[in-house]
Enzyme design. Structure first.
Site, PDB file in Angstrom:
ATOM      1  N   ASN A  29      13.928   3.913   4.436  1.00 31.78           N
ATOM      2  CA  ASN A  29      12.945   2.950   4.928  1.00 31.78           C
ATOM      3  C   ASN A  29      11.935   3.659   5.811  1.00 31.78           C
ATOM      4  O   ASN A  29      12.218   4.731   6.365  1.00 31.78           O
ATOM      5  CB  ASN A  29      13.652   1.856   5.747  1.00 31.78           C
ATOM      6  CG  ASN A  29      12.693   0.796   6.258  1.00 31.78           C
ATOM      7  OD1 ASN A  29      11.856   0.304   5.526  1.00 31.78           O
ATOM      8  ND2 ASN A  29      12.800   0.470   7.539  1.00 31.78           N
TER       9      ASN A  29
ATOM     10  N   LEU B 255      17.066  -7.753   5.569  1.00 29.55           N
ATOM     11  CA  LEU B 255      18.190  -6.856   5.862  1.00 29.55           C
ATOM     12  C   LEU B 255      18.881  -6.529   4.539  1.00 29.55           C
ATOM     13  O   LEU B 255      18.997  -7.403   3.672  1.00 29.55           O
ATOM     14  CB  LEU B 255      19.149  -7.625   6.783  1.00 29.55           C
ATOM     15  CG  LEU B 255      20.146  -6.827   7.596  1.00 29.55           C
ATOM     16  CD1 LEU B 255      19.425  -5.831   8.484  1.00 29.55           C
ATOM     17  CD2 LEU B 255      21.001  -7.757   8.440  1.00 29.55           C
TER      18      LEU B 255
ATOM     19  N   SER C 154       0.839  -1.214   0.000  1.00 32.12           N
ATOM     20  CA  SER C 154       0.000   0.000   0.000  1.00 32.12           C
ATOM     21  C   SER C 154       0.866   1.252   0.000  1.00 32.12           C
ATOM     22  O   SER C 154       0.540   2.237  -0.666  1.00 32.12           O
ATOM     23  CB  SER C 154      -0.949   0.005   1.200  1.00 32.12           C
ATOM     24  OG  SER C 154      -0.261   0.239   2.401  1.00 32.12           O
ATOM     25  N   ASN C 155       2.010   1.219   0.682  1.00 32.99           N
ATOM     26  CA  ASN C 155       2.914   2.379   0.655  1.00 32.99           C
ATOM     27  C   ASN C 155       3.528   2.550  -0.732  1.00 32.99           C
ATOM     28  O   ASN C 155       3.645   3.666  -1.237  1.00 32.99           O
ATOM     29  CB  ASN C 155       4.009   2.222   1.703  1.00 32.99           C
ATOM     30  CG  ASN C 155       3.531   2.593   3.094  1.00 32.99           C
ATOM     31  OD1 ASN C 155       3.383   3.767   3.403  1.00 32.99           O
ATOM     32  ND2 ASN C 155       3.241   1.605   3.908  1.00 32.99           N
TER      33      ASN C 155
ATOM     34  N   GLU D 283       1.702   6.928   7.438  1.00 38.49           N
ATOM     35  CA  GLU D 283       2.598   6.387   6.395  1.00 38.49           C
ATOM     36  C   GLU D 283       2.167   6.892   5.035  1.00 38.49           C
ATOM     37  O   GLU D 283       2.952   7.435   4.273  1.00 38.49           O
ATOM     38  CB  GLU D 283       2.559   4.851   6.373  1.00 38.49           C
ATOM     39  CG  GLU D 283       3.129   4.221   7.589  1.00 38.49           C
ATOM     40  CD  GLU D 283       2.859   2.731   7.649  1.00 38.49           C
ATOM     41  OE1 GLU D 283       2.145   2.192   6.778  1.00 38.49           O
ATOM     42  OE2 GLU D 283       3.393   2.100   8.558  1.00 38.49           O
TER      43      GLU D 283
ATOM     44  N   HIS E 207       9.530   2.948   9.156  1.00 35.98           N
ATOM     45  CA  HIS E 207       9.262   2.003  10.248  1.00 35.98           C
ATOM     46  C   HIS E 207       8.008   2.489  10.964  1.00 35.98           C
ATOM     47  O   HIS E 207       7.899   3.688  11.282  1.00 35.98           O
ATOM     48  CB  HIS E 207      10.463   1.948  11.202  1.00 35.98           C
ATOM     49  CG  HIS E 207      10.281   0.947  12.292  1.00 35.98           C
ATOM     50  ND1 HIS E 207      10.350  -0.413  12.072  1.00 35.98           N
ATOM     51  CD2 HIS E 207      10.005   1.107  13.606  1.00 35.98           C
ATOM     52  CE1 HIS E 207      10.117  -1.031  13.220  1.00 35.98           C
ATOM     53  NE2 HIS E 207       9.910  -0.139  14.156  1.00 35.98           N
TER      54      HIS E 207
ATOM     55  N   ASP F 297      16.837  -0.815  11.109  1.00 33.98           N
ATOM     56  CA  ASP F 297      16.213   0.361  11.750  1.00 33.98           C
ATOM     57  C   ASP F 297      17.195   1.244  12.508  1.00 33.98           C
ATOM     58  O   ASP F 297      16.783   1.959  13.418  1.00 33.98           O
ATOM     59  CB  ASP F 297      15.118  -0.113  12.729  1.00 33.98           C
ATOM     60  CG  ASP F 297      14.071  -0.952  12.012  1.00 33.98           C
ATOM     61  OD1 ASP F 297      13.584  -1.915  12.627  1.00 33.98           O
ATOM     62  OD2 ASP F 297      13.791  -0.657  10.835  1.00 33.98           O
TER      63      ASP F 297
HETATM   64  C1  GRF Z   1       4.088  -0.663   6.950  1.00 31.36           C
HETATM   65  O1  GRF Z   1       3.579  -0.771   8.252  1.00 31.36           O
HETATM   66  C2  GRF Z   1       5.466  -0.100   6.997  1.00 31.36           C
HETATM   67  O2  GRF Z   1       5.640   0.876   8.005  1.00 31.36           O
HETATM   68  C3  GRF Z   1       6.275  -1.317   7.333  1.00 31.36           C
HETATM   69  O3  GRF Z   1       5.676  -2.392   6.657  1.00 31.36           O
HETATM   70  C4  GRF Z   1       4.326  -2.046   6.361  1.00 31.36           C
HETATM   71  C5  GRF Z   1       4.165  -2.056   4.875  1.00 31.36           C
HETATM   72  O4  GRF Z   1       2.817  -2.014   4.557  1.00 31.36           O
HETATM   73  N1  GRF Z   1       7.627  -1.134   6.910  1.00 31.36           N
HETATM   74  P1  GRF Z   1       2.442  -2.051   2.977  1.00 31.36           P
HETATM   75  O5  GRF Z   1       2.964  -3.365   2.413  1.00 31.36           O
HETATM   76  O6  GRF Z   1       3.106  -0.853   2.326  1.00 31.36           O
HETATM   77  O7  GRF Z   1       0.943  -1.958   2.950  1.00 31.36           O
END
Ligand code: GRF
Length: 188
Positions: A101, A86, A12-13, A173, A103, A144
């Site tokens: 990245n 990693l 989704s991101n 996000e 988090h 991280d």
């Molecule tokens: C999100 O919670 C992001 O912060 C973490 O993994 C998740 C990714 O979600 N790194 P998506 O696959 O982008 O929906």
């Protein structure tokens, strides 16, 4: 400027970032890469007409194939979005301060190996934190731990479940990752 997004899950991101740059004249998401052939990000990439590269653990850690692809594609910034592996030292060194990245918590707390997805929000709720949020950071060879670029917070109430926290964090996000990535690219 050319972006490559690494994702292992739903994506989704990755989708929000791709949509953010869809009509941008200077910036494009050139490639989406994943280690997981079942990842939801693959279907999202298809819909977005973005090429997908799949690789397995052996290729990622024992060859330079992935780094070579990024170089051949003239990638300017590598964006990790729910990528669960990693980053190999060789890749970190090939792209110094060019891998970022996100988090889903306020680093340096609730970070590190194994602290991802639901586990993060469970730990935040268990600790009775009054807030959580997102951390966008440069990536180095330890989970991280790279320099933090941006953080945003959301309140956590005593009745919030980990799912409630996850939903509030995901809003942050989707709101901030695209614009923070754009600000980083403008400085490159
Ligand atoms: C999100 O919670 C992001 O912060 C973490 O993994 C998740 C990714 O979600 N790194 P998506 O696959 O982008 O929906």
């Amino acid at each position: 400027k050319r972006l490559a997004i690494f994702a292992s899950g739903s994506g989704s991101n990755a989708e929000k970032i791709a949509e953010h740059f869809a009509n941008h004249s200077e910036i494009e998401v050139s490639l989406i890469l994943s280690n997981n052939p079942q990842a939801g990000v693959i279907a999202r990439a298809r819909r977005l007409h973005i090429p997908v590269i799949l690789f397995d653990r052996k290729t990622f850690y024992e060859t330079d194939k992935v780094v070579k692809i990024l170089q051949n594609e003239h990638i300017d910034l590598v964006v990790l979005a729910g990528f669960m592996m990693l980053i190999p030292e060789a890749m970190v060194h090939t792209f110094p301060n060019k891998i970022v990245n996100i988090h889903p918590a306020l680093l340096p707390k609730y970070g590190g190996k194994g602290m991802y997805g639901h586990f993060v929000h469970e730990a935040v709720v268990a600790a009775q934190e009054s807030e959580s949020g997102i951390s966008i950071h440069y990536v180095n060879e330890r989970y991280d731990e790279g320099d933090i670029i941006f953080q945003a917070t959301c309140p956590v109430t005593p009745t919030d479940t980990p799912e409630d926290v996850a939903a509030k964090v995901q809003v942050l996000e989707h709101k901030y990752y695209p614009e923070v990535v754009e600000k980083i690219l403008i400085t490159l």
